[in-house]
Motif scaffolding. Structure first.
Motif, mmCIF file in Angstrom:
data_model
loop_
_atom_site.group_PDB
_atom_site.id
_atom_site.type_symbol
_atom_site.label_atom_id
_atom_site.label_comp_id
_atom_site.label_asym_id
_atom_site.label_seq_id
_atom_site.Cartn_x
_atom_site.Cartn_y
_atom_site.Cartn_z
ATOM 1 N N GLU A 31 44.557 48.128 82.945
ATOM 2 C CA GLU A 31 44.440 46.692 82.728
ATOM 3 C C GLU A 31 43.533 45.773 81.962
ATOM 4 O OE1 GLU A 31 46.453 44.261 86.067
ATOM 5 O OE2 GLU A 31 48.055 45.843 86.731
ATOM 6 N N HIS A 32 43.811 45.166 81.260
ATOM 7 C CA HIS A 32 43.060 44.954 80.060
ATOM 8 C C HIS A 32 42.617 42.953 80.514
ATOM 9 C CE1 HIS A 32 40.426 44.808 76.525
ATOM 10 N NE2 HIS A 32 40.980 43.232 76.307
ATOM 11 N N VAL A 33 41.531 43.147 80.789
ATOM 12 C CA VAL A 33 41.041 41.327 81.032
ATOM 13 C C VAL A 33 41.665 39.939 80.163
ATOM 14 C CG1 VAL A 33 38.296 42.698 81.417
ATOM 15 C CG2 VAL A 33 38.723 41.028 79.321
ATOM 16 N N GLU A 34 42.115 39.952 79.675
ATOM 17 C CA GLU A 34 42.878 39.434 78.601
ATOM 18 C C GLU A 34 44.028 39.291 78.469
ATOM 19 O OE1 GLU A 34 40.355 37.055 76.841
ATOM 20 O OE2 GLU A 34 40.610 38.443 75.283
ATOM 21 N N GLU A 35 45.437 38.916 78.897
ATOM 22 C CA GLU A 35 46.568 39.549 77.181
ATOM 23 C C GLU A 35 45.840 39.379 75.625
ATOM 24 O OE1 GLU A 35 50.984 38.046 76.610
ATOM 25 O OE2 GLU A 35 50.320 37.064 78.334
ATOM 26 N N VAL A 36 46.733 40.463 75.912
ATOM 27 C CA VAL A 36 46.102 41.051 74.395
ATOM 28 C C VAL A 36 47.340 41.389 72.869
ATOM 29 C CG1 VAL A 36 44.111 41.421 74.033
ATOM 30 C CG2 VAL A 36 45.305 43.073 74.396
ATOM 31 N N VAL A 37 47.431 41.019 71.821
ATOM 32 C CA VAL A 37 48.805 41.371 70.693
ATOM 33 C C VAL A 37 48.218 41.691 69.701
ATOM 34 C CG1 VAL A 37 50.588 40.336 71.624
ATOM 35 C CG2 VAL A 37 48.890 39.088 70.264
ATOM 36 N N LEU A 38 49.340 42.566 69.289
ATOM 37 C CA LEU A 38 48.026 43.261 67.906
ATOM 38 C C LEU A 38 48.504 41.948 66.776
ATOM 39 C CD1 LEU A 38 48.676 46.495 67.397
ATOM 40 C CD2 LEU A 38 46.535 45.394 66.791
ATOM 41 N N ALA A 39 47.931 41.522 65.868
ATOM 42 C CA ALA A 39 48.482 41.009 64.789
ATOM 43 C C ALA A 39 49.696 41.019 64.214
ATOM 44 C CB ALA A 39 46.623 40.517 63.488
ATOM 45 N N GLY A 41 51.940 42.526 64.794
ATOM 46 C CA GLY A 41 53.393 42.700 66.019
ATOM 47 C C GLY A 41 53.895 43.610 66.309
ATOM 48 N N GLU A 42 53.393 44.558 66.111
ATOM 49 C CA GLU A 42 53.322 46.347 66.696
ATOM 50 C C GLU A 42 53.025 45.773 68.244
ATOM 51 O OE1 GLU A 42 52.656 49.823 63.995
ATOM 52 O OE2 GLU A 42 50.943 48.057 63.114
ATOM 53 N N PRO A 43 53.978 47.367 69.103
ATOM 54 C CA PRO A 43 53.567 47.405 70.385
ATOM 55 C C PRO A 43 52.273 47.222 70.786
ATOM 56 C CG PRO A 43 54.897 48.605 70.080
ATOM 57 C CD PRO A 43 55.239 47.810 68.309
ATOM 58 N N THR A 55 39.443 48.609 77.170
ATOM 59 C CA THR A 55 40.965 48.952 77.737
ATOM 60 C C THR A 55 40.976 49.961 76.276
ATOM 61 O OG1 THR A 55 41.916 47.448 78.728
ATOM 62 C CG2 THR A 55 43.183 48.765 78.140
ATOM 63 N N PHE A 56 41.734 50.908 76.381
ATOM 64 C CA PHE A 56 41.889 52.024 74.990
ATOM 65 C C PHE A 56 43.254 51.973 75.536
ATOM 66 C CE2 PHE A 56 38.407 54.258 76.363
ATOM 67 C CZ PHE A 56 37.986 54.778 75.342
ATOM 68 N N PHE A 57 44.104 51.682 73.959
ATOM 69 C CA PHE A 57 45.390 51.049 73.877
ATOM 70 C C PHE A 57 46.612 52.485 72.440
ATOM 71 C CE2 PHE A 57 44.075 47.308 75.135
ATOM 72 C CZ PHE A 57 44.734 46.193 75.268
ATOM 73 N N PHE A 58 47.181 52.632 72.932
ATOM 74 C CA PHE A 58 47.888 53.896 72.113
ATOM 75 C C PHE A 58 49.085 52.282 71.137
ATOM 76 C CE2 PHE A 58 49.455 57.416 74.169
ATOM 77 C CZ PHE A 58 48.545 58.010 73.254
ATOM 78 N N CYS A 59 48.571 51.920 69.757
ATOM 79 C CA CYS A 59 49.609 51.509 68.865
ATOM 80 C C CYS A 59 50.428 51.383 67.905
ATOM 81 C CB CYS A 59 48.604 50.871 67.449
ATOM 82 S SG CYS A 59 46.782 50.361 68.110
ATOM 83 N N GLY A 60 52.083 50.818 68.001
ATOM 84 C CA GLY A 60 52.803 50.646 67.372
ATOM 85 C C GLY A 60 53.444 51.612 68.696
ATOM 86 N N VAL A 61 54.503 51.989 68.150
ATOM 87 C CA VAL A 61 56.191 53.170 68.602
ATOM 88 C C VAL A 61 55.880 54.226 68.334
ATOM 89 C CG1 VAL A 61 58.181 53.646 68.881
ATOM 90 C CG2 VAL A 61 57.510 51.540 68.639
ATOM 91 N N GLY A 62 56.139 55.753 69.471
ATOM 92 C CA GLY A 62 55.645 57.306 69.044
ATOM 93 C C GLY A 62 55.271 57.825 70.509
ATOM 94 N N GLY A 63 54.137 58.678 69.973
ATOM 95 C CA GLY A 63 54.426 59.745 71.473
ATOM 96 C C GLY A 63 52.554 59.325 71.278
ATOM 97 N N GLU A 64 51.801 60.899 71.759
ATOM 98 C CA GLU A 64 50.480 60.740 71.173
ATOM 99 C C GLU A 64 49.662 61.102 70.287
ATOM 100 O OE1 GLU A 64 49.860 64.128 74.417
ATOM 101 O OE2 GLU A 64 49.957 62.749 76.135
ATOM 102 N N PRO A 154 41.764 52.767 57.851
ATOM 103 C CA PRO A 154 42.919 52.020 58.801
ATOM 104 C C PRO A 154 43.130 51.670 59.238
ATOM 105 C CG PRO A 154 42.432 54.387 59.394
ATOM 106 C CD PRO A 154 41.124 54.125 58.290
ATOM 107 N N GLY A 155 41.248 51.074 60.306
ATOM 108 C CA GLY A 155 41.762 49.687 61.206
ATOM 109 C C GLY A 155 41.645 49.016 60.499
ATOM 110 N N GLN A 156 41.864 48.326 59.844
ATOM 111 C CA GLN A 156 41.744 46.974 59.548
ATOM 112 C C GLN A 156 43.207 46.691 59.673
ATOM 113 O OE1 GLN A 156 38.364 45.428 58.490
ATOM 114 N NE2 GLN A 156 37.539 47.523 58.849
ATOM 115 N N ALA A 157 43.761 47.016 59.771
ATOM 116 C CA ALA A 157 45.826 46.978 59.449
ATOM 117 C C ALA A 157 45.499 46.298 60.961
ATOM 118 C CB ALA A 157 46.441 48.100 59.052
ATOM 119 N N PHE A 158 44.077 46.808 62.324
ATOM 120 C CA PHE A 158 44.785 46.609 63.262
ATOM 121 C C PHE A 158 43.785 45.644 63.927
ATOM 122 C CE2 PHE A 158 46.296 51.090 62.551
ATOM 123 C CZ PHE A 158 47.689 50.986 63.364
#
Length: 174
Positions: A31-39, A41-43, A55-64, A154-158
Motif C-alpha cells: 500500500e502506497h501512502v497516497e493514491e497515485v496514477v500514471l499521467a 492512464g496506464e494501470p 512502493t514499487f509498481f509494475f506499470c501497464g499490462v502484462g507480466g514480470e 524511457p522513464g521520462q514517459a512514466f
C-alpha cells in the motif's frame, strides 16, 4: 508451467531475506501512502514496499517484464527497471541505490561503505541470494549506469501523479 521470479523470490529464503534487508523490498507491503496514477492512464500494480512508505509498481499490462516504477513517500518517483529481473539484479547489486540520485560511483562508494560497515557479510549474503535465484549480477557501475539510463530515458514517459491533486512526483534520479 510459467516461471515466476516473484514466486522464486518468495520461496527462496536467502533471496527474500536479502531483498527485504538491505534491499528494502518487502513483498508483504504493497500500500502506497497516497493514491497515485500514471499521467498516461496506464494501470499501476503495487508489488512491494519499503520501510519508509515507498512502493514499487509494475506499470501497464502484462507480466514480470513490465517496467517497474518506484515512488517514495515524499513525492519522488523514478522508473528503476524494465522488468522484474532487472529490478532484482539492481537490488542485489546496489541495495543502496536510493542514496545515489546521480548514479555516480562516488555516491555508491560512500553508501556501500556505510552498508558494509554495518553488515560486513553483506556481499557474501548477496552472492548467496543471487546464486539461489540463478541470477548473474552486473558490476556495480553497470547496474548504476542502467538505472540512470532507464530513469532518464524511457522513464521520462512514466510520470506519476497524486491521484487527487493531479500533481506530478519529482524525479528521484537526475
Amino acid at each position: 508451467m510459467t516461471h515466476s521470479l516473484l514466486a522464486a523470490v518468495r520461496d527462496t529464503e536467502a533471496a527474500a531475506d536479502f531483498l527485504l534487508r538491505p534491499g528494502d523490498f518487502d513483498l508483504d507491503r504493497t500500500e502506497h501512502v497516497e493514491e497515485v496514477v500514471l499521467a498516461s492512464g496506464e494501470p499501476l500494480e503495487p508489488i512491494a514496499g519499503d520501510g519508509a512508505g515507498g512502493t514499487f509498481f509494475f506499470c501497464g499490462v502484462g507480466g514480470e517484464e513490465r517496467p517497474v516504477l518506484y515512488a517514495d513517500s515524499e513525492g519522488g518517483a523514478a522508473l528503476v527497471a524494465i522488468g522484474l529481473p532487472e529490478l532484482v539484479r539492481l537490488l542485489l547489486t546496489v541495495p543502496w541505490w536510493r542514496d545515489c540520485p546521480g548514479c555516480t560511483a562516488e555516491e555508491s562508494a560512500e553508501a556501500a561503505e556505510q552498508y558494509l560497515e554495518d553488515e560486513p557479510g553483506l556481499l557474501a549474503e548477496r552472492d548467496a541470494a543471487a546464486a539461489a535465484l540463478g541470477i548473474e549480477l552486473p558490476s556495480e557501475a553497470d547496474a548504476l549506469a542502467r538505472l540512470h539510463a532507464v530513469a532518464t530515458g524511457p522513464g521520462q514517459a512514466f510520470v506519476l501523479l497524486n491521484a487527487l491533486e493531479r500533481t506530478a512526483y519529482d524525479a528521484l534520479i537526475r
